[in-house]
Structure formats: C-alpha cells, structure tokens
Motif scaffolding. Structure first.
Motif, PDB file in Angstrom:
ATOM      1  N   ALA A 123       4.976 -78.035 -20.369  1.00 48.42           N
ATOM      2  CA  ALA A 123       5.804 -78.870 -21.691  1.00 48.42           C
ATOM      3  C   ALA A 123       5.251 -78.208 -22.857  1.00 48.42           C
ATOM      4  O   ALA A 123       4.619 -78.256 -22.786  1.00 48.42           O
ATOM      5  N   THR A 124       5.618 -79.174 -24.119  1.00 42.33           N
ATOM      6  CA  THR A 124       5.306 -78.802 -25.530  1.00 42.33           C
ATOM      7  C   THR A 124       5.677 -79.920 -25.951  1.00 42.33           C
ATOM      8  O   THR A 124       5.904 -80.815 -26.695  1.00 42.33           O
ATOM      9  N   THR A 125       4.614 -79.917 -27.694  1.00 40.50           N
ATOM     10  CA  THR A 125       4.978 -80.828 -28.332  1.00 40.50           C
ATOM     11  C   THR A 125       4.272 -80.254 -29.988  1.00 40.50           C
ATOM     12  O   THR A 125       3.818 -78.518 -29.785  1.00 40.50           O
ATOM     13  N   HIS A 126       4.404 -80.734 -30.877  1.00 45.33           N
ATOM     14  CA  HIS A 126       4.149 -80.083 -32.085  1.00 45.33           C
ATOM     15  C   HIS A 126       1.629 -79.498 -32.268  1.00 45.33           C
ATOM     16  O   HIS A 126       1.775 -79.798 -31.462  1.00 45.33           O
ATOM     17  N   TRP A 127       2.230 -77.765 -32.178  1.00 40.32           N
ATOM     18  CA  TRP A 127       0.788 -77.473 -31.966  1.00 40.32           C
ATOM     19  C   TRP A 127      -0.161 -78.500 -32.330  1.00 40.32           C
ATOM     20  O   TRP A 127      -1.859 -78.318 -31.583  1.00 40.32           O
ATOM     21  N   ARG A 128      -0.092 -79.361 -33.734  1.00 38.58           N
ATOM     22  CA  ARG A 128      -1.384 -79.935 -33.543  1.00 38.58           C
ATOM     23  C   ARG A 128      -1.807 -81.069 -33.157  1.00 38.58           C
ATOM     24  O   ARG A 128      -2.721 -81.369 -32.917  1.00 38.58           O
ATOM     25  N   TYR A 129      -0.608 -81.278 -32.092  1.00 37.56           N
ATOM     26  CA  TYR A 129      -0.856 -82.310 -31.223  1.00 37.56           C
ATOM     27  C   TYR A 129      -0.976 -82.178 -30.056  1.00 37.56           C
ATOM     28  O   TYR A 129      -1.439 -83.510 -29.057  1.00 37.56           O
ATOM     29  N   ALA A 130      -0.978 -80.473 -29.539  1.00 37.63           N
ATOM     30  CA  ALA A 130      -1.753 -79.874 -28.299  1.00 37.63           C
ATOM     31  C   ALA A 130      -2.690 -80.327 -27.623  1.00 37.63           C
ATOM     32  O   ALA A 130      -2.430 -80.864 -26.337  1.00 37.63           O
ATOM     33  N   ASP A 131      -3.918 -80.212 -27.876  1.00 41.36           N
ATOM     34  CA  ASP A 131      -4.960 -80.666 -27.549  1.00 41.36           C
ATOM     35  C   ASP A 131      -5.068 -81.697 -27.126  1.00 41.36           C
ATOM     36  O   ASP A 131      -5.399 -82.571 -25.760  1.00 41.36           O
ATOM     37  N   THR A 132      -4.885 -82.871 -27.907  1.00 45.23           N
ATOM     38  CA  THR A 132      -4.952 -84.307 -27.393  1.00 45.23           C
ATOM     39  C   THR A 132      -3.821 -84.494 -26.118  1.00 45.23           C
ATOM     40  O   THR A 132      -3.534 -85.370 -25.209  1.00 45.23           O
ATOM     41  N   MET A 133      -2.996 -83.630 -26.204  1.00 43.67           N
ATOM     42  CA  MET A 133      -1.783 -83.903 -25.184  1.00 43.67           C
ATOM     43  C   MET A 133      -2.020 -83.593 -24.030  1.00 43.67           C
ATOM     44  O   MET A 133      -2.790 -84.810 -22.818  1.00 43.67           O
ATOM     45  N   SER A 134      -2.755 -82.195 -23.495  1.00 38.17           N
ATOM     46  CA  SER A 134      -3.559 -81.565 -22.821  1.00 38.17           C
ATOM     47  C   SER A 134      -4.313 -82.794 -22.186  1.00 38.17           C
ATOM     48  O   SER A 134      -4.941 -82.596 -21.099  1.00 38.17           O
ATOM     49  N   ARG A 135      -5.216 -83.066 -22.911  1.00 42.14           N
ATOM     50  CA  ARG A 135      -7.062 -83.800 -22.807  1.00 42.14           C
ATOM     51  C   ARG A 135      -5.756 -85.660 -22.023  1.00 42.14           C
ATOM     52  O   ARG A 135      -6.883 -85.684 -20.873  1.00 42.14           O
ATOM     53  N   MET A 136      -5.268 -86.495 -22.695  1.00 40.16           N
ATOM     54  CA  MET A 136      -4.435 -87.237 -22.022  1.00 40.16           C
ATOM     55  C   MET A 136      -3.990 -87.541 -20.563  1.00 40.16           C
ATOM     56  O   MET A 136      -4.093 -88.078 -20.272  1.00 40.16           O
ATOM     57  N   TYR A 137      -3.344 -86.092 -20.555  1.00 44.55           N
ATOM     58  CA  TYR A 137      -2.414 -85.456 -19.502  1.00 44.55           C
ATOM     59  C   TYR A 137      -2.437 -84.588 -18.402  1.00 44.55           C
ATOM     60  O   TYR A 137      -1.850 -83.774 -18.912  1.00 44.55           O
ATOM     61  N   PRO A 138      -3.467 -84.466 -17.906  1.00 45.94           N
ATOM     62  CA  PRO A 138      -3.821 -83.151 -17.137  1.00 45.94           C
ATOM     63  C   PRO A 138      -3.313 -82.619 -16.881  1.00 45.94           C
ATOM     64  O   PRO A 138      -3.271 -81.207 -16.186  1.00 45.94           O
ATOM     65  N   ARG A 139      -2.432 -83.433 -15.594  1.00 40.63           N
ATOM     66  CA  ARG A 139      -1.319 -82.970 -14.652  1.00 40.63           C
ATOM     67  C   ARG A 139      -0.223 -81.947 -15.894  1.00 40.63           C
ATOM     68  O   ARG A 139       0.626 -81.654 -14.735  1.00 40.63           O
TER      69      ARG A 139
END
Length: 335
Positions: A123-139
């Motif tokens: 999946a993807t999201t805005h590049w500014r939020y990608a790290d946050t999404m990866s931390r919140m949803y590691p799967r």
C-alpha cells in the motif's frame, strides 16, 4: 460498476474530496460516459467541517454505502489515525467482504489499514506519513515512493493529485481506456500517470528547455514497434547511455525500459479496443515481437488476456480519444 460512495469525516481535506466528486460524480452522459449513482456519506450526517474553515452538509449516513460498488475514503486528520471511527471501519470491512472496490486518497489509507484488510498487502500514502503508517501497521508493506498501489480490489494513493491518477486507473479497469481517456480529456489531465512513478521527481522542469527529453519521448511514442535500446535513445539525446538513463529516471520517475513497456501496453489496449487487428499485428505494432509475448505482458499486468480485454472493452469505430502522453499504471496483477 454502478454506485460510488465517498466517506468524509470532520477535518476532511477539500481538494481530495473534490477530486472524488470530479472523477465519479459529474454527469458526462453527453460524451457517452455512463453516470454513477454517486453518494456522499458520513458517520454523522449533517454539517461536516473541513480542515480549512468551511463545512458541507452531508445528507446520507454510512447505511447509504452498504451496497456501493466503490467505496472511497477521503483523508482524515492525523489526530484520528489511532482512533478511527469504528462505524467507518465496519463499513470498510463490509465493502471488502462483498468484493467492492476500496479507494483511498492520501491519509485515507489509514482508515483502510485500521480495518485490517491491507494486512499482508502492499500500500501507499503520502510520503510524509509513510513511516508512521509502517510503525502503526507493520503487517502492511508501505511503499512511500509511488503514486498509487493496487492490491487486489484495494487501491491506495499518495497525496492530493495522486488520488486523481488512482481514480483514472480504477475507471480504466472498469470502463476501458477509450471512455477513461474521454473523462481525462474533460478534466484536462493526462489519461494516466504511472502508479510506480516517484511521488516527487528531482528535476520536474529543466531550467534549459534544450535539455528536455520531450523530443526523445515523443519519438519513442512514434516508434514503439522499433528496437529502442538505451544506447539508441541516448545517441538521439546526444548523451552517454549512463547519463541518459539517469536523466530519464530523474525527469520522468521511471527507467526508460519501464516507461517504454507501459507505453507499449497502453498502445496495445487502444488497438484492442478500437481496431479489429489480429494479435500478431498488434504485437508487432507495439514492439512486443510476437503474440505470445503480448499475451504474457498483458496477462501479468492487466490480469486478463488480450482477447478477454477486447471482448470487454471493444469500441471499434468510436470517436477519437485523448492523446496518449503518459503511461498506464498499475501494480502487476497475477494472471
């Protein structure tokens, strides 16, 4: 595909909400494009404030999205990412179970992620939020470097304008390239940017127009049936192959080979829709060499055979469509 619902919540982003309305909500029947049953829904109908000081009055609740074919998730404020409305989560899960399309724009991906339906997917999201999404949803395999990603019937897109590219990508799969190009022409945008293109490009506008690669890419589009090696293209651009490949990737967000492959596939789609040419002839004109190679590339990227695509989208004899300036995009779908 007949019905579409976009979910907005307090603090929604007007631009991203507006592009969903633009792509799916306008009446374009005078141009031969079918209308959608377009609905704007919210968990709490009534006045819904945006994030820039104005509000919209939403008449429909989430129950109006129970039977839609496409569910669009507009961006939500970051203050809500760890507490997504459970009613919206239930709506997303129900849509996924019944096989509806899910499309998110920017931080709307956090809503789909919260529903658990992206686990194990890219999946993807805005590049500014990608790290946050990866931390919140590691799967979830979060890719911060692309405009949009399709994983089965879920399409997640990056910020702002990338949502329009993702919408056109979805429309192309449901309506075919001919009708989607008409929609793009009405919106005065390119038919589609490559989903694998970088979210931002290092050198979007060369300072010296003489350095632009436009003459080379235009020549490539006119000679898709030719052998177009990096060496040949570099010579035409008066560069070394290494410099040309680096400049091409920096300016267009894709390698010469990837850009060319997508252009050839897009041209094949148009020929399948608009002509009665046989597969061998189409393969030759598009630079695939043989019908077998065309079938392999088409099935890997589109998820169906050229013959099946023609049966679904053929519109031979229809009016001229928008110019093909940029590539079709999608994450490869297994055949």
């Amino acid at each position: 595909m007949r019905s579409v619902a976009v979910v907005i919540q307090p603090g929604f982003a007007p631009f991203e909400f507006g592009l969903a309305c633009e792509a799916f909500g306008l009446d374009r029947s005078d141009d031969g494009i079918p209308n959608f049953d377009f609905r704007i829904v919210s968990p709490d109908p009534g006045v819904v404030p945006s994030n820039i000081g104005f509000s919209v009055n939403v008449e429909l609740g989430l129950d109006a999205a129970e039977d839609v074919d496409i569910l669009i998730l507009a961006p939500v404020p970051r203050t809500t990412w760890d507490a997504i409305d459970p009613r919206v989560i239930d709506t997303v899960r129900a849509a996924h179970v019944r096989g509806a399309w899910l499309l998110s724009v920017c931080s709307g991906a956090f809503v789909i992620a919260a529903a658990g339906v992206l686990d194990g997917k890219r999946a993807t999201t805005h590049w500014r939020y990608a790290d946050t999404m990866s931390r919140m949803y590691p799967r979830i395999d979060v890719d911060p470097d692309v405009l949009y990603v399709q994983s089965d019937n879920i399409i997640t897109s990056a910020g702002t304008a990338a949502g329009l590219d993702a919408s056109l990508h979805l429309l192309r799969q449901e309506l075919g390239s001919e009708l989607t190009n008409r929609i793009a022409r009405r919106m005065v945008v390119s038919p589609q940017r490559d989903g694998g293109q970088a979210q931002f490009i290092a050198s979007p506008l060369p300072i010296d127009s003489s350095l632009s690669l436009a003459p080379v890419t235009e020549w490539m589009l006119q000679n898709l049936d030719a052998e177009l090696s990096v060496e040949r293209l570099a010579a035409r651009a008066h560069m070394s192959p290494r410099t040309f490949a680096r400049r091409f990737k920096a300016d267009l967000g894709a390698t010469p080979a990837a850009w060319l492959a997508r252009q050839r596939l897009l041209h094949a789609q148009r020929l399948l829709e608009e002509t009665d040419l046989g597969l061998d002839r189409i393969a030759s004109e598009c630079g695939f060499g043989s019908a077998a190679v065309l079938r392999q590339n088409f099935a890997r990227t589109m998820g169906l055979t050229p013959t099946a695509y023609r049966a679904r989208f053929s519109c031979a004899g229809s009016s001229e469509s928008a110019p093909l300036a940029l590539p079709l995009a999608s994450e490869p779908v297994p055949a």
